[in-house]
Design a protein around this motif. Structure first.
Motif, mmCIF file in Angstrom:
data_model
loop_
_atom_site.group_PDB
_atom_site.id
_atom_site.type_symbol
_atom_site.label_atom_id
_atom_site.label_comp_id
_atom_site.label_asym_id
_atom_site.label_seq_id
_atom_site.Cartn_x
_atom_site.Cartn_y
_atom_site.Cartn_z
ATOM 1 N N PHE A 24 -11.597 4.598 -10.412
ATOM 2 C CA PHE A 24 -10.789 5.694 -9.346
ATOM 3 C C PHE A 24 -11.024 5.224 -8.009
ATOM 4 O O PHE A 24 -10.006 5.402 -7.137
ATOM 5 C CB PHE A 24 -11.286 7.150 -9.505
ATOM 6 C CG PHE A 24 -10.792 7.639 -10.728
ATOM 7 C CD1 PHE A 24 -9.496 7.437 -11.545
ATOM 8 C CD2 PHE A 24 -11.094 8.990 -11.211
ATOM 9 C CE1 PHE A 24 -9.195 7.771 -12.553
ATOM 10 C CE2 PHE A 24 -10.611 9.645 -12.289
ATOM 11 C CZ PHE A 24 -9.512 8.951 -12.592
ATOM 12 N N HIS A 25 -12.248 4.911 -7.591
ATOM 13 C CA HIS A 25 -12.663 4.487 -6.122
ATOM 14 C C HIS A 25 -11.686 3.013 -5.984
ATOM 15 O O HIS A 25 -11.392 2.990 -4.847
ATOM 16 C CB HIS A 25 -13.933 4.108 -6.190
ATOM 17 C CG HIS A 25 -14.445 3.924 -4.829
ATOM 18 N ND1 HIS A 25 -14.698 4.605 -3.992
ATOM 19 C CD2 HIS A 25 -14.700 2.475 -4.683
ATOM 20 C CE1 HIS A 25 -14.956 3.951 -2.701
ATOM 21 N NE2 HIS A 25 -15.184 2.907 -3.132
ATOM 22 N N GLU A 26 -11.659 2.308 -6.855
ATOM 23 C CA GLU A 26 -10.941 0.820 -6.560
ATOM 24 C C GLU A 26 -9.338 1.413 -6.419
ATOM 25 O O GLU A 26 -8.558 0.558 -5.525
ATOM 26 C CB GLU A 26 -11.068 -0.191 -7.664
ATOM 27 C CG GLU A 26 -12.525 -0.568 -7.803
ATOM 28 C CD GLU A 26 -12.801 -1.387 -8.923
ATOM 29 O OE1 GLU A 26 -11.879 -1.628 -9.962
ATOM 30 O OE2 GLU A 26 -13.722 -2.173 -8.962
ATOM 31 N N ALA A 27 -8.853 2.191 -7.279
ATOM 32 C CA ALA A 27 -7.424 2.358 -6.962
ATOM 33 C C ALA A 27 -6.989 3.293 -5.612
ATOM 34 O O ALA A 27 -6.262 3.035 -4.828
ATOM 35 C CB ALA A 27 -7.180 3.543 -8.282
ATOM 36 N N ALA A 28 -8.058 3.977 -5.187
ATOM 37 C CA ALA A 28 -7.910 4.799 -3.752
ATOM 38 C C ALA A 28 -7.958 3.755 -2.638
ATOM 39 O O ALA A 28 -7.278 3.858 -1.926
ATOM 40 C CB ALA A 28 -9.049 5.768 -3.764
ATOM 41 N N LEU A 29 -8.936 2.741 -2.917
ATOM 42 C CA LEU A 29 -9.003 1.752 -1.759
ATOM 43 C C LEU A 29 -7.555 1.049 -1.851
ATOM 44 O O LEU A 29 -7.232 0.627 -0.857
ATOM 45 C CB LEU A 29 -10.215 0.766 -2.095
ATOM 46 C CG LEU A 29 -11.594 1.354 -1.792
ATOM 47 C CD1 LEU A 29 -12.706 0.482 -2.263
ATOM 48 C CD2 LEU A 29 -11.730 1.816 -0.357
ATOM 49 N N LYS A 30 -7.345 0.567 -2.988
ATOM 50 C CA LYS A 30 -5.894 -0.273 -3.200
ATOM 51 C C LYS A 30 -5.083 0.503 -2.592
ATOM 52 O O LYS A 30 -3.970 -0.176 -1.816
ATOM 53 C CB LYS A 30 -5.857 -0.715 -4.579
ATOM 54 C CG LYS A 30 -4.514 -1.368 -4.765
ATOM 55 C CD LYS A 30 -4.426 -1.859 -6.403
ATOM 56 C CE LYS A 30 -3.257 -2.746 -6.603
ATOM 57 N NZ LYS A 30 -2.889 -3.247 -8.186
ATOM 58 N N ASN A 31 -4.689 1.712 -3.007
ATOM 59 C CA ASN A 31 -3.679 2.441 -2.362
ATOM 60 C C ASN A 31 -3.750 3.232 -0.879
ATOM 61 O O ASN A 31 -2.833 4.092 -0.690
ATOM 62 C CB ASN A 31 -3.168 3.689 -3.378
ATOM 63 C CG ASN A 31 -2.777 2.968 -4.556
ATOM 64 O OD1 ASN A 31 -1.406 2.567 -4.807
ATOM 65 N ND2 ASN A 31 -3.454 2.931 -5.724
ATOM 66 N N LYS A 32 -4.862 2.887 -0.507
ATOM 67 C CA LYS A 32 -5.115 3.546 0.844
ATOM 68 C C LYS A 32 -5.133 4.930 1.001
ATOM 69 O O LYS A 32 -4.890 5.694 1.806
ATOM 70 C CB LYS A 32 -4.353 2.998 1.851
ATOM 71 C CG LYS A 32 -4.478 1.259 2.229
ATOM 72 C CD LYS A 32 -3.228 1.017 3.286
ATOM 73 C CE LYS A 32 -3.633 -0.548 3.211
ATOM 74 N NZ LYS A 32 -2.572 -1.176 4.425
#
Length: 231
Positions: A24-32
């Motif tokens: 979830f954290h990686e997805a948040a970073l990827k999608n800003k």
């Protein structure tokens, strides 16, 4: 003299990050998307660190939650509680836990000595209440002393010792019993509304000898922490 088993859970850590949190954290970073840094796993290795951690996190601590989980399952605690009386067998112990103001303290102390067992040498317990730094000195208890295995319970009592008014001088005592020469009763269950208090009631005549003290500044109070010997 029959002794209770030593109950010592250190070191205690909260749960590690699971894969879902990382994804979830990686997805948040990827999608800003708005996000916060991933939490770091927390560990406490002794009673002093546990008190400081508890005061700084209180109800939001995974370490406290893990401590409670481990304590409930701890074989030594189950063994200790199996040697303790049921409340139906001691009206004074029951009335005291229920907060009755009519309990005769001398009778209560007789019950602790009758049903209790000696603390294990090296057992550490916590007590919360009010204490000004200039009042810190050795003393001998004149009535049974209520303590807990859990510093969060001591912190609650430190904050709420003067309910309904706020406590202006909250204090937590870290009590180490190196000699195992004081009798105590461990309540099998918590009082209504305080099911997780893990209360240990220690006989009167115990000597409390402070060794050091320090302050922990929290968002809501300045808490005095006193490390002491119980004998």
């Amino acid at each position: 003299m029959n002794h209770l088993p030593l109950i010592d859970l250190y070191p205690i850590s909260d749960r590690p990050l699971d894969q879902r949190e990382v994804l979830f954290h990686e997805a948040a970073l990827k999608n800003k998307w708005p996000t916060v840094p991933l939490r770091e796993q927390q560990t406490v290795t002794n009673a002093r660190d546990f008190v400081i951690h508890t005061l700084n996190h209180f109800g939001g601590s995974g370490v406290v939650n893990e401590f409670r989980r481990q304590l409930e399952e701890h074989a030594s605690l189950k063994q200790a509680k199996s040697a303790m009386p049921y409340l139906k067998d001691s009206a004074p112990l029951k009335r005291y836990q229920r907060g009755s103001s009519t309990v005769c303290l001398a009778t209560l102390n007789d019950e602790v000595r009758r049903f209790g067992r000696a603390l294990a040498a090296g057992q550490v317990l916590f007590h919360g209440g009010s204490c000004h730094p200039r009042e810190v000195a050795s003393f001998t208890t004149s009535k049974p002393l209520s303590t807990s295995f859990c510093p969060q319970i001591a912190a609650w009592h430190a904050y709420h010792d003067l309910n309904p008014a706020p406590n202006p001088i909250p204090a937590i005592w870290i009590l180490n019993a190196p000699y195992g020469n004081r009798k105590a009763v461990i309540y099998r269950k918590g009082a209504p509304g305080m099911e997780n208090e893990q209360e240990v009631l220690i006989e009167s005549g115990s000597t409390i000898t402070p060794r050091c003290m320090f302050n922990v500044h929290t968002a809501s109070a300045n808490v005095l922490v006193i490390e002491a010997i119980l004998s």
